[in-house]
Design an enzyme around this catalytic site. Structure first.
Site, PDB file in Angstrom:
ATOM      1  N   THR A 126       0.861  -1.198   0.000  1.00 49.86           N
ATOM      2  CA  THR A 126       0.000   0.000   0.000  1.00 49.86           C
ATOM      3  C   THR A 126       0.888   1.235   0.000  1.00 49.86           C
ATOM      4  O   THR A 126       1.720   1.407   0.901  1.00 49.86           O
ATOM      5  CB  THR A 126      -0.897  -0.005   1.256  1.00 49.86           C
ATOM      6  OG1 THR A 126      -1.644  -1.217   1.255  1.00 49.86           O
ATOM      7  CG2 THR A 126      -1.841   1.178   1.267  1.00 49.86           C
ATOM      8  N   CYS A 265      -2.444  -1.616   9.076  1.00 51.18           N
ATOM      9  CA  CYS A 265      -2.977  -0.920   7.897  1.00 51.18           C
ATOM     10  C   CYS A 265      -3.815   0.309   8.219  1.00 51.18           C
ATOM     11  O   CYS A 265      -3.443   1.413   7.840  1.00 51.18           O
ATOM     12  CB  CYS A 265      -3.796  -1.899   7.050  1.00 51.18           C
ATOM     13  SG  CYS A 265      -2.760  -3.163   6.311  1.00 51.18           S
ATOM     14  N   ARG A 332       0.638  -5.325  15.788  1.00 55.58           N
ATOM     15  CA  ARG A 332       1.065  -3.988  15.353  1.00 55.58           C
ATOM     16  C   ARG A 332      -0.096  -2.998  15.529  1.00 55.58           C
ATOM     17  O   ARG A 332      -1.187  -3.220  15.022  1.00 55.58           O
ATOM     18  CB  ARG A 332       1.531  -4.022  13.893  1.00 55.58           C
ATOM     19  CG  ARG A 332       2.831  -4.778  13.718  1.00 55.58           C
ATOM     20  CD  ARG A 332       3.263  -4.853  12.271  1.00 55.58           C
ATOM     21  NE  ARG A 332       2.460  -5.745  11.478  1.00 55.58           N
ATOM     22  CZ  ARG A 332       2.681  -5.999  10.173  1.00 55.58           C
ATOM     23  NH1 ARG A 332       3.671  -5.408   9.553  1.00 55.58           N
ATOM     24  NH2 ARG A 332       1.908  -6.835   9.516  1.00 55.58           N
TER      25      ARG A 332
HETATM   26  P1  NAD Z   1       5.464  -7.165   6.704  1.00 56.12           P
HETATM   27  O1  NAD Z   1       6.258  -6.180   7.473  1.00 56.12           O
HETATM   28  O2  NAD Z   1       4.770  -8.282   7.416  1.00 56.12           O
HETATM   29  O3  NAD Z   1       6.370  -7.821   5.568  1.00 56.12           O
HETATM   30  C1  NAD Z   1       7.279  -7.121   4.790  1.00 56.12           C
HETATM   31  C2  NAD Z   1       8.412  -8.082   4.428  1.00 56.12           C
HETATM   32  O4  NAD Z   1       9.257  -7.469   3.463  1.00 56.12           O
HETATM   33  C3  NAD Z   1       9.304  -8.446   5.607  1.00 56.12           C
HETATM   34  O5  NAD Z   1       9.364  -9.859   5.736  1.00 56.12           O
HETATM   35  C4  NAD Z   1      10.664  -7.858   5.248  1.00 56.12           C
HETATM   36  O6  NAD Z   1      11.756  -8.630   5.722  1.00 56.12           O
HETATM   37  C5  NAD Z   1      10.592  -7.867   3.721  1.00 56.12           C
HETATM   38  N1  NAD Z   1      11.515  -6.936   3.064  1.00 56.12           N
HETATM   39  C6  NAD Z   1      11.728  -5.632   3.337  1.00 56.12           C
HETATM   40  N2  NAD Z   1      12.657  -5.119   2.494  1.00 56.12           N
HETATM   41  C7  NAD Z   1      13.038  -6.140   1.668  1.00 56.12           C
HETATM   42  C8  NAD Z   1      13.957  -6.248   0.604  1.00 56.12           C
HETATM   43  N3  NAD Z   1      14.694  -5.208   0.213  1.00 56.12           N
HETATM   44  N4  NAD Z   1      14.092  -7.439  -0.006  1.00 56.12           N
HETATM   45  C9  NAD Z   1      13.350  -8.509   0.402  1.00 56.12           C
HETATM   46  N5  NAD Z   1      12.479  -8.467   1.395  1.00 56.12           N
HETATM   47  C10 NAD Z   1      12.309  -7.295   2.040  1.00 56.12           C
HETATM   48  O7  NAD Z   1       4.396  -6.306   5.897  1.00 56.12           O
HETATM   49  P2  NAD Z   1       2.914  -6.753   5.431  1.00 56.12           P
HETATM   50  O8  NAD Z   1       1.974  -6.669   6.572  1.00 56.12           O
HETATM   51  O9  NAD Z   1       3.016  -7.986   4.618  1.00 56.12           O
HETATM   52  O10 NAD Z   1       2.572  -5.529   4.473  1.00 56.12           O
HETATM   53  C11 NAD Z   1       3.247  -5.340   3.246  1.00 56.12           C
HETATM   54  C12 NAD Z   1       2.532  -4.249   2.475  1.00 56.12           C
HETATM   55  O11 NAD Z   1       1.188  -4.651   2.165  1.00 56.12           O
HETATM   56  C13 NAD Z   1       2.384  -2.930   3.241  1.00 56.12           C
HETATM   57  O12 NAD Z   1       2.462  -1.880   2.323  1.00 56.12           O
HETATM   58  C14 NAD Z   1       0.977  -3.010   3.804  1.00 56.12           C
HETATM   59  O13 NAD Z   1       0.415  -1.738   4.034  1.00 56.12           O
HETATM   60  C15 NAD Z   1       0.249  -3.715   2.672  1.00 56.12           C
HETATM   61  N6  NAD Z   1      -0.945  -4.458   3.082  1.00 56.12           N
HETATM   62  C16 NAD Z   1      -0.933  -5.153   4.250  1.00 56.12           C
HETATM   63  C17 NAD Z   1      -2.057  -5.886   4.608  1.00 56.12           C
HETATM   64  C18 NAD Z   1      -2.076  -6.649   5.910  1.00 56.12           C
HETATM   65  O14 NAD Z   1      -3.173  -7.077   6.307  1.00 56.12           O
HETATM   66  N7  NAD Z   1      -0.941  -6.853   6.570  1.00 56.12           N
HETATM   67  C19 NAD Z   1      -3.182  -5.938   3.766  1.00 56.12           C
HETATM   68  C20 NAD Z   1      -3.133  -5.241   2.562  1.00 56.12           C
HETATM   69  C21 NAD Z   1      -2.009  -4.502   2.234  1.00 56.12           C
END
Ligand code: NAD
Length: 445
Positions: A126, A265, A332
């Site tokens: 997002t 989120c 979180r």
């Molecule tokens: P998260 O923090 O659980 O996961 C992110 C992952 O990315 C981590 O495992 C981290 O180690 C990895 N990462 C970071 N930099 C990296 C790199 N350079 N190379 C490889 N891996 C890397 O985050 P999330 O909850 O999965 O959310 C991810 C995105 O999706 C965010 O933008 C969030 O707003 C969006 N989103 C989340 C949800 C939700 O319910 N969690 C729902 C819809 C959208």
């Protein structure tokens, strides 16, 4: 290892990336899932889920077995081996409410360095509107325009706790593109999905995501204000919400009054969207109020606890539910974080219980003898306490044996931040009961 150029690469294996990778594999695609966190990758290779999400670990193991899903910490390998690359890294909030896009930028630069042919780079994280343009510019800049790329926006709408189900059966898929080729590739990928697929330009897709989350957060803050009105007038928020929700224009979901929204989120996305509006000189103070109302829920819950217990210092209180919502281990921005912190400041002794989120909570609030203890069952957590607080509506709390619970407690007070119980039942059982937006039951004066 020989690389199949048609594979999909998912960068970031958090809540979104891991579900996306596993579900795309389950649909028959070959997926390379990448994360920079090596310990996470090692666990995932062994079929151990790094997060709790119903049904995910089984799917993960099935797809590992048939080798449709592989995990690596070598981002370059994933990029070189795939044509479609999904960016699923974190986009955490900055202290000014803006979005920290350093992970997205970092990944864009690695893509630029590793690119070995045409790639379709899809942002699933997002992000603020116009981020896709920045990704495109960054990749072009750092690879000297050496390869043709397309960038697309494909926001994710899954909910933690039902993420696999939501991913596999979405209400809609949104695809923001600027080329026919990108559109065809994504339509092909999403062919198995039986839902409306909305094809838009990049900015429209980006705004759809922020607007959707902000709207849902607004619904929660709205019903929470109505709950306050109910408390002051003797009306019942459950019935009010039902009476509103049966109107199809309003809908019944996201009308549960309580201690407010949390998670990674809504709080972040509302702030980010407010900030975007400010930068674009659009007066969207409505969203600021949504956020402020949400923050005030913690204050009013703490006041409610004091109303019931008077002095908190030295009192022992059980806290049932730590995750920001049921069926996830994610804490979180959970309301529990603020509430536990405030109760500790007030000198209360806390017994904490959650079916899944305890390990995550221990990292923020380590156990502390005589102040903060963790328990493996609600009964143990509630033994000898002066009040029970319910902060997450896990199914198992609806099934608690309340007669037994009452006998275990020192004083029979329940302060319910999620309206799990019925006030009349609680009165019959002899509890003091403080729900949200409904009649409180007070037995002792
Ligand atoms: P998260 O923090 O659980 O996961 C992110 C992952 O990315 C981590 O495992 C981290 O180690 C990895 N990462 C970071 N930099 C990296 C790199 N350079 N190379 C490889 N891996 C890397 O985050 P999330 O909850 O999965 O959310 C991810 C995105 O999706 C965010 O933008 C969030 O707003 C969006 N989103 C989340 C949800 C939700 O319910 N969690 C729902 C819809 C959208």
């Amino acid at each position: 290892m020989e690389i199949d150029s048609q594979r999909i690469c998912i960068i970031g294996t958090g809540y979104v990336g891991l579900v996306t990778a596993t579900c795309f594999a389950e649909l028959g695609n070959h997926v390379i899932a990448v994360d920079k966190d090596r310990s996470k990758i090692e666990k995932l290779r062994d079929g151990v889920c790094s997060i709790y999400e119903p049904g995910l670990e089984e799917l993960l193991q099935d797809n590992l077995k048939v080798k449709r899903l592989i995990f690596t910490d070598d981002v370059s390998y994933g990029i070189k081996g795939s044509q479609i690359i999904f960016i699923c890294v974190g986009t955490p909030p900055l202290s000014d409410g803006g979005t920290d896009l350093s992970q997205v930028e970092g990944v864009s630069r690695v893509i630029a360095e590793s690119i070995n042919g045409y790639k379709l780079v899809v942002e699933k994280s997002t992000v603020p509107v116009k981020t896709a343009q920045w990704i495109k510019r960054t990749i072009s800049l750092y690879n000297g325009n050496s390869q043709k790329i397309d960038v697309a926006s494909n926001p994710e709408f899954l909910k933690e706790g039902s993420a696999v189900e939501d991913f596999m059966h979405p209400d809609r898929v949104v695809i923001g593109v600027e080329s026919e080729k990108a559109k065809e590739m994504l339509l092909d990928l999403y062919k198995p999905f039986n839902c409306p697929i909305l094809v838009t330009d990049l900015s429209t897709a980006e705004i759809i995501k922020h607007a959707s989350n902000s709207f849902l957060a607004m619904k929660i803050s709205f019903i929470n204000m109505i709950a306050d009105l109910c408390e002051r007038t003797g009306a019942d928020i459950k019935m009010v919400a039902r009476g509103m929700g049966l109107d199809r224009r309003i809908g019944e979901e996201f009308l549960d009054a309580g201690i407010g929204y949390g998670g990674s989120c809504f709080p972040k996305d509302v702030k980010a969207f407010t900030r975007i509006a400010e930068e674009l000189k659009v007066n969207f103070n409505l969203l600021k109020e949504v956020d402020d109302i949400n923050k005030r829920r913690i204050d009013s819950f703490i006041s409610r606890v004091k109303e019931a217990l008077w002095v908190l210092s030295g009192k022992t209180v059980a806290v049932l539910g730590l995750s920001f919502k049921p069926n996830t281990d994610d804490i979180r921005e959970a309301p529990s974080m603020g509430i536990v912190g405030r109760l500790l400041e007030e000198g209360a002794r806390l017994n904490l219980y959650d079916p899944k989120a305890t390990d995550n909570m221990k990292e923020v609030f380590p156990p502390c003898e005589g102040r903060l203890s963790y328990f493996n069952s609600p009964s143990w957590a509630c033994s000898g306490v002066e009040a029970v607080l319910i902060l997450t509506e896990w199914n198992e709390f609806y099934e608690l044996d309340l007669r037994k619970l009452k006998k275990l407690m020192k004083t029979p007070i329940i302060i319910d931040g999620r309206n799990v119980f019925n006030p009349d039942d609680m009165e019959g059982l002899g509890f003091e009961y403080y729900p949200v937006g409904r009649k409180s039951v007070r037995n002792y004066y």
